[in-house]
Design an enzyme around this catalytic site. Structure first.
Site, short mmCIF file in Angstrom:
data_model
loop_
_atom_site.label_atom_id
_atom_site.label_comp_id
_atom_site.label_asym_id
_atom_site.label_seq_id
_atom_site.Cartn_x
_atom_site.Cartn_y
_atom_site.Cartn_z
N GLU B 51 0.81 -1.22 0.00
CA GLU B 51 0.00 0.00 0.00
C GLU B 51 0.85 1.28 0.00
O GLU B 51 0.44 2.31 -0.52
CB GLU B 51 -0.96 0.01 1.20
CG GLU B 51 -2.09 -1.00 1.09
CD GLU B 51 -1.72 -2.39 1.59
OE1 GLU B 51 -0.52 -2.63 1.88
OE2 GLU B 51 -2.63 -3.24 1.69
N PHE B 113 -10.89 -7.90 14.20
CA PHE B 113 -9.86 -8.29 13.25
C PHE B 113 -9.61 -7.17 12.24
O PHE B 113 -10.54 -6.67 11.61
CB PHE B 113 -10.28 -9.58 12.53
CG PHE B 113 -9.27 -10.01 11.50
CD1 PHE B 113 -7.98 -10.37 11.87
CD2 PHE B 113 -9.60 -10.04 10.15
CE1 PHE B 113 -7.05 -10.75 10.93
CE2 PHE B 113 -8.67 -10.42 9.20
CZ PHE B 113 -7.38 -10.77 9.58
N GLN B 114 -8.36 -6.78 12.11
CA GLN B 114 -7.94 -5.72 11.18
C GLN B 114 -8.65 -4.40 11.41
O GLN B 114 -8.95 -3.67 10.47
CB GLN B 114 -8.09 -6.19 9.73
CG GLN B 114 -7.17 -7.38 9.43
CD GLN B 114 -6.99 -7.65 7.96
OE1 GLN B 114 -7.89 -7.44 7.17
NE2 GLN B 114 -5.81 -8.12 7.59
N LYS B 163 -17.52 -1.20 6.69
CA LYS B 163 -18.10 -2.23 5.83
C LYS B 163 -19.62 -2.08 5.66
O LYS B 163 -20.16 -2.19 4.55
CB LYS B 163 -17.78 -3.58 6.47
CG LYS B 163 -18.31 -4.77 5.75
CD LYS B 163 -17.29 -5.28 4.76
CE LYS B 163 -17.82 -6.57 4.14
NZ LYS B 163 -16.90 -7.07 3.12
N MET B 467 24.25 9.43 1.91
CA MET B 467 24.05 10.72 2.55
C MET B 467 24.42 10.66 4.04
O MET B 467 25.05 11.57 4.58
CB MET B 467 22.59 11.17 2.37
CG MET B 467 22.28 12.51 2.98
SD MET B 467 23.34 13.79 2.29
CE MET B 467 22.29 14.42 0.99
C1 LIG Z 1 12.44 6.04 5.22
C2 LIG Z 1 13.73 6.69 5.56
N1 LIG Z 1 14.57 6.10 6.44
C3 LIG Z 1 15.75 6.70 6.74
C4 LIG Z 1 16.10 7.89 6.19
C5 LIG Z 1 17.43 8.55 6.55
N2 LIG Z 1 18.28 8.69 5.36
C6 LIG Z 1 18.36 9.82 4.65
S1 LIG Z 1 19.35 9.69 3.32
C7 LIG Z 1 19.75 8.11 3.70
C8 LIG Z 1 20.68 7.30 2.83
C9 LIG Z 1 20.10 7.05 1.49
O1 LIG Z 1 20.89 6.08 0.84
P1 LIG Z 1 20.70 5.77 -0.70
O2 LIG Z 1 19.27 5.61 -1.03
O3 LIG Z 1 21.59 4.64 -1.06
O4 LIG Z 1 21.15 7.09 -1.39
P2 LIG Z 1 22.58 7.83 -1.44
O5 LIG Z 1 22.61 8.80 -0.34
O6 LIG Z 1 23.63 6.77 -1.28
O7 LIG Z 1 22.59 8.47 -2.77
C10 LIG Z 1 19.10 7.70 4.86
C11 LIG Z 1 19.26 6.38 5.50
C12 LIG Z 1 15.18 8.47 5.29
N3 LIG Z 1 15.39 9.67 4.72
N4 LIG Z 1 14.01 7.85 4.99
#
Ligand SMILES: Cc1ncc(C[n+]2csc(CCOP(=O)(O)OP(=O)(O)O)c2C)c(N)n1
Lengths: 165, 554
Positions: B51, B113-114, B163, B467
């Site tokens: 979803e 349920f759900q 429902k 990042m």
């Molecule tokens: C759902 C979610 N979990 C954690 C983060 C924290 N976060 C921000 S950037 C990042 C790394 C992203 O890695 P990748 O997709 O490989 O991209 P890159 O930075 O290597 O280009 C994380 C873990 C986030 N923004 N969203």
């Protein structure tokens, strides 16, 4: 920073969950409220809320704007404190020992409170007034032993032609 | 004529002009899906793998087309799986209507349920939400939901339908979409004050946000910039609003903005901020950001005025309408000195950020991809370094061609968004993602395959959560906690296993040939580009700091 108490009046749709919407918004935006009073108006589909809170100009501005964005809020306005009347209702049960009752009854007269229930062990009073007056009365009663009390929180209306709609 | 609640849902969606529903079935929406399927000639639907993917797809559909996205899910886990998608749409002001089924009202409040209270759960991340308790109100609630999602500042609205309401029957009276009622009410004296501020400024800069895109105000913005002779910086959400080759364009400002854009902001004496909310990622240290300059803030949402940055003058209204009013009154000004100062900053060697081209690098990949894409093809991103590189190097030409999770920063947004955009735009769509983000929702590649969607997925594989790794390099003494994952995923095989096509490129000399093949492939295709894992996003203004502390070298 001026942290005076402000009074916010709302007209809201009398829909399920409207109170949750408002209180959760207040909580997540980090506003500190002192009291919240709510009840139906003469139009059953509309409720009026009175919220008292503390905050500087920034908080006052944001609280009105953020609450106004809620779909169920019809009107949100900070009350002009010089142009309104505000009252709070107090119910208080005092453990009045024999011999002390007379003093309490006298004080009640001075504070404009009514005795609404009497028993062997206690005395229940009601009083409505401005918040400071209510607080004063409670302070006065404390030495006699307060068993329990209830405050409704402030409700307020504008004077004369000052009408929220 | 009496029809069922489920049929009322379908009839009202059609009446509101909906052409596509994204969703996932289940016990509590089985009736609505049944009605939907029986009306498929009038209202189509796409089933995702999860979803969350459906919610992002509806969001991507909305962002790319400007129409309201619709997503549908069952009760309980179906509904909670929507939450990240709804929050993503909320933070980026996307018009979205989410419809969830719930258990019958007789079972509500009993931990059936759900059963979850999805109205309660989504209260802080929707503009408004409903629990339908009376079938007679169902049609009007759906109509109102569309009106709310679209009016003023757009956003998501959720409708939870028990429902018993779906299977109940009532009279249905056809209606019409109630077009936007929003009217800009700017007072003459407010306009005068704004004009005075602009005319008195010596070094004005425009700061354009996502409001320009959602209000379709590019033309008005460019005319305004021309009239007041001011350069235009953008937030990430506003990037696609200004064509890349426009002479007044500075590009993105803020944490990973273009150096010239952030510098120009700091040199200005007036910022005309339009359709933007001054996110902390865009402003950095607010004291430094505001010191020595005034702000004229134009936005449709009065609560944004003064929320993050105090406005000297503000104009509340639809930015397209407000800009038109201003443009009608403004006389053309020339600010030669300011113009020259800006050009100087732009020409400064520090402002030309180029990546080390001795190896395959993200800039190369992004620029090469652009050679294969048309001006109106949509680009979706995930979240991380690759998102910033796309913001910096991709040459956007038209509004609504950049779909990115700006406010919530949702990794995993991209795949769903690209699906929604490919369906909405009926054109090839490009997704730039990272190995981390792609892993979050790569199941949705199966959705793209089932629907034979032309999506080119560029995975910038740095074998790290880049990042976060960059922050660890800069601020945590190179302790790479939780960001080097040694995944063994073979993305080419993965693509093939799901019925798509996959390519890998390691060497810059093979880049063009690989892209050539990928862009000729029918249906979804993955191109995995192996990049250096310490490639940095630069410049960088460290969080909470100002342009004075900008890092420009790795
Ligand atoms: C759902 C979610 N979990 C954690 C983060 C924290 N976060 C921000 S950037 C990042 C790394 C992203 O890695 P990748 O997709 O490989 O991209 P890159 O930075 O290597 O280009 C994380 C873990 C986030 N923004 N969203």
């Amino acid at each position: 920073m001026t942290n005076n108490l402000s009074i916010l009046s709302l007209l809201v749709r009398n829909e399920p969950a409207v109170l949750t919407r408002i209180s959760s918004l207040i909580a997540r935006r980090g506003f500190n409220i002192d009291s919240l009073a709510v009840g139906e108006t003469h139009d059953r589909s509309i409720s009026r809320m009175t919220i008292t809170f503390r905050g500087d100009e920034y908080v006052k501005d944001q609280i009105v704007k953020q609450i106004s964005k809620l779909h169920d809020v019809i009107k949100a306005e900070l009350m002009d404190v010089t142009e309104m009347v505000a009252r709070e209702l107090l119910l208080v049960k005092v453990e009045a020992k024999n011999g002390q009752r007379g003093e309490i009854v006298q004080a009640a007269q001075v504070f404009g409170a009514n005795i609404i229930e009497l028993s062997q062990e206690s005395l229940t009073l009601e009083m409505s007034g401005e918040v400071s007056k209510v607080t004063e009365f409670i302070e006065f009663l404390k030495p006699y032993g307060i068993a329990e009390l209830c405050r409704t929180g402030t409700t307020a209306l504008g004077k004369g032609q000052y009408i929220l709609n | 004529m009496k029809i069922s609640g489920a049929q009322i849902v379908i009839e009202t969606l059609i009446e509101q002009g909906v052409e596509m529903v994204f969703g996932y079935p289940g016990g509590a929406v089985i009736d609505i899906f049944d009605a939907l399927d029986r009306s498929r000639d009038r209202l189509n639907y796409t089933v995702s793998c999860h979803e969350q993917g459906a919610a992002h797809a509806a969001d991507g559909y909305a962002r790319s087309t400007g129409k309201t996205g619709v997503v549908m899910a069952t009760s309980g886990p179906g509904a909670t799986n929507l939450v990240t998608g709804i929050a993503t749409a909320y933070l980026d002001s996307t018009p979205l209507v989410a419809i969830t089924g719930n258990v019958a009202q007789s079972l509500m409040g009993k931990d059936s349920f759900q059963e979850v209270d999805i109205r309660g759960i989504t209260m802080p991340i929707t503009k408004h939400n409903y629990l339908v308790q009376d079938i007679n109100k169902l049609a009007d609630i759906i109509r109102e939901a569309f009106a709310i999602a679209n009016s003023g500042r757009p956003g998501p609205v959720l409708i939870d339908i028990p429902k018993d309401i779906q299977v109940g029957e009532c009279e249905f009276i056809p209606g019409k979409p109630n077009g936007s009622k929003y009217k800009t009410r700017v007072k003459e004296e407010e306009l005068e004050r704004a004009m005075k501020l602009i005319n008195e400024a010596e070094r004005p800069i425009i700061y354009a946000g996502g409001g320009i895109v959602s209000s379709d105000a590019t033309e008005e913005l460019l005319q305004f910039a021309d009239l007041i002779d001011a350069p235009i910086g953008s937030s990430m959400m506003g990037l696609s609003a200004v064509p890349h080759d426009h002479p007044k364009r500075l590009g993105m400002t803020g944490m990973h903005g273009k150096l010239a854009a952030s510098k120009a902001m700091s040199m200005s004496d007036l910022v005309v901020a339009i359709g933007t909310r001054f996110s902390d990622r865009a402003t950095g240290n607010k004291k430094e950001f505001t010191k020595g300059r005034k702000f004229l803030h134009i936005d449709i949402d009065p609560a944004e005025i003064g929320k993050n940055i105090p406005a000297y003058v503000s104009l509340v209204g639809d930015v397209k309408q407000v800009l038109t009013m201003l443009n009608d009154k403004l006389e053309k000004t020339m600010r030669v000195e300011w113009h020259n100062e800006i050009e100087e900053v732009k020409e400064h060697p520090d402002s030309r950020l180029e990546m080390d081209d001795s190896r395959l690098n993200p800039q190369m990949v992004i620029e090469a991809v652009r050679e294969f894409t048309g001006d109106d093809e949509v680009v979706a991103t995930d979240v991380g370094q690759h998102q910033m590189w796309v913001s910096q190097y991709y040459k956007f030409s038209k509004p609504r061609t950049l779909l990115t999770s700006g406010g919530l920063g949702t990794m995993g947004f991209g795949m769903g968004a690209a699906i929604g955009a490919a369906i909405g735009s009926k054109k090839r769509t490009v997704l730039f993602t990272g190995d981390g983000s792609f892993h979050m929702n790569m199941n949705e590649l199966a959705t793209a395959v089932s629907n034979q969607l032309p999506i080119v997925i560029i995975i910038m594989n740095n074998n790290a959560l880049g990042m976060v790794r960059q922050w660890q390099t800069l601020f945590f003494d190179k302790r790479y906690a939780g960001t080097t994952l040694n995944r063994r995923t073979d993305f080419v095989k993965f693509a093939e296993a799901l019925g798509a096509t996959g390519y890998r490129v390691e060497d810059k000399d093979n880049l063009n040939d690989t892209l050539e093949k990928a862009f000729q492939t029918e249906g979804p295709v993955i191109v995995e580009a192996l990049i250096f894992n310490d490639e940095k996003v630069l410049p960088m203004i460290p969080p909470g700091r100002s342009i004075k502390d900008v890092i420009i070298k790795g």
